[in-house]
Design an enzyme around this catalytic site. Structure first.
Site: not given
Lengths: 184, 184
Positions: B38, B140, B14-15, B76, B114, B96
């Site tokens: 989905e 950035e 779908i995307f 992360a 999940p 980070e």
């Protein structure tokens, strides 16, 4: 901190389904530049660390289509609209495992994937389990195998990646911590 | 268990975005009925529990658009295509926080959601931290506040829901368990 806020310039719903919806957002970053965010909205969920009187953990094995495999998890389920998490936890525990519980306590709530989704999991500890006589209360289209395993078996399942999700790993580690504290 | 498998009858994308893609699937359930799934596909991620020599945990506060608030998390980041998780962990830690690490060990990998997503997080423990001279290595368009906090402060942050995500809650509980084991 206010200096980190990303302002929404435009938000568009790309998809709205049974479980999740997808939103594309244009945001203004703290430096004034623009960026895009892909956001999944989810109703939230509960998970239940259910302990039998002989210290076994009630687990459900189920097929996870997103992973194309089964994994072994603590019982869990989505919140219905406006449903109180504790009520949802009792409902899901009974639907998935046939157990009702005497005591139910919230252990922790956490977001699972804050980078792209607003799913929150409310993790409960359930004790004083009694199996309902008519334990065929499973959702019609829900297919799971119930297992009752010891903490040692659960730790082994993590090593074998049969237990493989964040909420269940957290729950097992919580029991390790409890056991270590008690044995001091 | 093979008896739980959901066969794909039809799958449609779908995307497809920068971070995630959304797939709608028609599946055949073990009882022969059909249902819809989905599914979000995600490249996977790493997270780093980075400990300073004086036992502080390196945390990043950042705005999470999905939650419309800041939370405090261990560092992360997403895996680049074909990127080795340990290399990604070193890269993200430096980008980070400006820290490079002597030792890096995989603690656990887990799926975060999940029920609808294939996102996996590989959680590492980093020790022997050294701040790079030029610590302006931040991406950035990445805006974070770095904090170095004790385990007690982290436990307090969980109570205050400043720490509010699964990987960070798991990491803090891991340190509690380590400390309890060591104090025995």
């Amino acid at each position: 901190m206010t200096n980190l806020i990303e302002k929404t310039i435009h938000s568009e719903e790309i998809f709205s389904g049974k479980v999740i919806s997808l939103h594309l957002q244009d945001v203004e970053l703290p430096n004034g530049k623009q960026s895009k965010r892909e956001i999944i909205k989810h109703p939230g969920a509960v998970a239940i660390l259910a302990m039998t009187d002989d210290k076994k953990i009630v687990m459900v094995e189920q097929y996870r289509k997103a992973l194309e495999r089964t994994i072994v998890e603590i019982p869990a389920g989505k919140l219905e609209k406006d449903e109180e998490p504790a009520l949802c936890a009792r409902r899901e525990l009974e639907e998935e495992t046939g157990y009702v519980c005497e005591s139910l306590e919230l252990l922790i709530s956490f977001y699972t994937s804050p980078g792209f989704a607003d799913e929150i999991v409310h993790l409960f500890v359930a004790k004083g389990l009694t199996k309902k006589e008519n334990s065929a209360a499973l959702d019609e289209d829900e297919f799971v195998n119930i297992e009752e395993i010891s903490l040692d078996e659960a730790i082994q399942y993590i090593k074998e990646q049969k237990i493989y999700d964040a909420k269940t790993a957290y729950a097992v580690q919580y029991l390790q911590l409890q056991e270590t504290v008690e044995s001091k």
